[in-house]
Design an enzyme around this catalytic site. Sequence first.
Site, PDB file in Angstrom:
ATOM      1  N   GLU A   1     -25.045 -33.927 -45.403  1.00  0.00           N
ATOM      2  CA  GLU A   1     -26.576 -34.198 -44.898  1.00  0.00           C
ATOM      3  C   GLU A   1     -27.612 -33.977 -45.961  1.00  0.00           C
ATOM      4  O   GLU A   1     -28.473 -35.025 -46.100  1.00  0.00           O
ATOM      5  CB  GLU A   1     -27.043 -33.580 -43.619  1.00  0.00           C
ATOM      6  CG  GLU A   1     -26.196 -34.035 -42.258  1.00  0.00           C
ATOM      7  CD  GLU A   1     -24.651 -33.193 -42.309  1.00  0.00           C
ATOM      8  OE1 GLU A   1     -24.309 -32.386 -42.943  1.00  0.00           O
ATOM      9  OE2 GLU A   1     -23.920 -33.653 -41.454  1.00  0.00           O
TER      10      GLU A   1
ATOM     11  N   HIS B   1     -25.280 -29.661 -30.323  1.00  0.00           N
ATOM     12  CA  HIS B   1     -25.345 -31.087 -30.185  1.00  0.00           C
ATOM     13  C   HIS B   1     -26.398 -31.153 -29.038  1.00  0.00           C
ATOM     14  O   HIS B   1     -26.095 -32.411 -28.436  1.00  0.00           O
ATOM     15  CB  HIS B   1     -24.009 -31.501 -29.702  1.00  0.00           C
ATOM     16  CG  HIS B   1     -22.787 -31.481 -30.704  1.00  0.00           C
ATOM     17  ND1 HIS B   1     -22.198 -30.238 -30.848  1.00  0.00           N
ATOM     18  CD2 HIS B   1     -22.222 -32.263 -31.420  1.00  0.00           C
ATOM     19  CE1 HIS B   1     -21.103 -30.246 -31.716  1.00  0.00           C
ATOM     20  NE2 HIS B   1     -21.178 -31.393 -32.169  1.00  0.00           N
TER      21      HIS B   1
END
Lengths: 343, 322
Positions: B59, B126
């Site tokens: 990322e 999540h």
Amino acid sequence: MPEVETQHAQVGAAESWEDRVRRTFRAMVTAYTLESKLSSLYKAGKIVGGVYIGRGQEALSGALGACLRRGQDIFFPLIRDQAGRTAFGETLLDATRTYLGSVLGPMRGRDGNIHRGRPREGLPAMISHLGGGVATVSGMLMARRMQGSLGTAVGATCAGDGATSTGAFHEGLNLAAVEHLPMVIVIANNQYAYSTPTERQFACRSLVDRAVGYGMAGHEVDGTDMLACLEVLGSAVEAARAGKGPQMVVASLLRLSGHGEHDDAAYVPESVRQSPLGRDCMTVAETQMTEGGFATAGEIAAWREQAAEDVQAAVATAQQEPGPDPFRDDWNAYATPGFREQT
Amino acid sequence: MAEVTYIDAIREAQHDLLEKDERVFIYGQDVGKFGGAFKATQGLQEKFPGRVIDAPISEDAMIAMAVGAAVEGMRPIIEMQFADFSSVGFNQLVNNAGTHFYRTGVPVPITVRLPSGGTAGSGPFHSQMMEAIYAHYPGLVVVTPATVADAYAMLMESAALDDPVLYCEHKFLYRWLKADTMKGDPLPIGQARIVHPGKHATVVAYSAMVHEALRAAEELATEGWEIEVVDLRSVKPLDTDTVMASVARTGRLLAVGEAFPWGGVTAEVISRVASEGFHLLDAPPQRINARDTPVPYHPNLWRAHRPTLESIQAAIRNLLSL
């Protein structure tokens, strides 16, 4: 300063080996002269923040800058790359204006010292968080590839031994390898990350062993040897240019200054200073210049004089220019009109 | 009648951007042939070869790559597989992308899509809402579309802006939220929308909480309470004017957010109203957020962690009684 303008190679200009050697050495001399002046200005309290110099790394950095073509290639310098910046064609005024906080400089007083660049001219401005340059350059190259304008351009970026420990460095190298980009990643293993010696930084035999893990070519060079740097970096840059993917170059040398000019580097033992790593690349290069017939002692003296004049002029100009005015700064971090916070 | 979902709008906007603007490309994990973890890029790689690119699980490098590409004139859209994982790219977002224009004068138009918020069973890693973290930093735009039409229009506008945008798309809305069309009556980023007019109290919400607030307002309407619901749409810039005008009409304010309670968007809204519109208030302004724990896994705990129809209703009743 037209003298400085001629110190970098333009796209398409075929340059002889001799010319490249001379250009590298001149950039080293200019960088050395500039950084000596910046150090004095800092110690005299004329520069706020800090001064970070590339003492001991002039040969490596200058050679890299000299192997790149301004106007085509990308150079993402790090903290000790004044010689590379000069060889690549950054003006002395960009350096002095940024260090002295002139509002006319590329960073307009909003950032200082080595945190400077001209991103749209292939010279991105580093942030202090190490390792991110690899992926930033990757993005620049990928953009050009998508635009169909990549041609034979190469992107180069620098790291120290300390930066190799960051996640960003690892992510960036892996990304560059996956995308098979024309990149050169130069690691200056200068034995210390601030005060931390390499044995507290990594445990592999040599950092170049990491290249195979990323699936890229690895090269090693004695970073105190200007001609060796030019040969190794030259072939790495040409390999990248020829489509052989990212190239890692690991140079061994010693930082011949503190981390910044506030730091006396007392933690570096005398035995290390006296080892071959501690050779001064400026002295080595001067001998190489005269013994190799690249320049006479008289020419070198004239170059030093010219560098001193150019540096003096760039410092004087920046010193006479206004600093940023808090009442005139727009205090706006947004390019979109109207998005500035009103609070 | 044709039916489009929130995720359809996100996919369609990306399709239209790729079609209209050759500077746009998409980079993210599994976005290529696989079509993305939530299918937001389904079929796009096939239609736009070379412009929908699978990324390694990196990322930080993805954001740095986008900054570099933007400097060279591209308009990358980065898909974070989950908003939670953008924490790994945090440094490049706030220190490289966020500072770039102010430092160098060179804008970096990148759009980072953050699949945000909770769904039952997703657990601590999540489910997060990251909007407050990014809104804190200068130079970043943070949008939180709550409707199908906004999902489309705000993604189109995000990609057209010259600033880095965090586009917070709510995963709960992906397939649950449906509309007849994705072509609504768009407002520009930076303007809030009054989605339910009222006069007794103002409820400020954004993202999925807009729908919980609307349901609460509708139920309270059966008892005669007229609750005004404001959808912020973008949390940075924050449309203080619309909020203030609403509070001027109602005299009461409740700010609703799904994020953790310390600081954040609801605190910012209340701070602005209290400091600039204290005289407009007939009661102390209230806020309701998620609980101050990681987002729990089990549905029993998850449902009680975030604001719900019931807890919002209770908070409004309390506000009306003050």
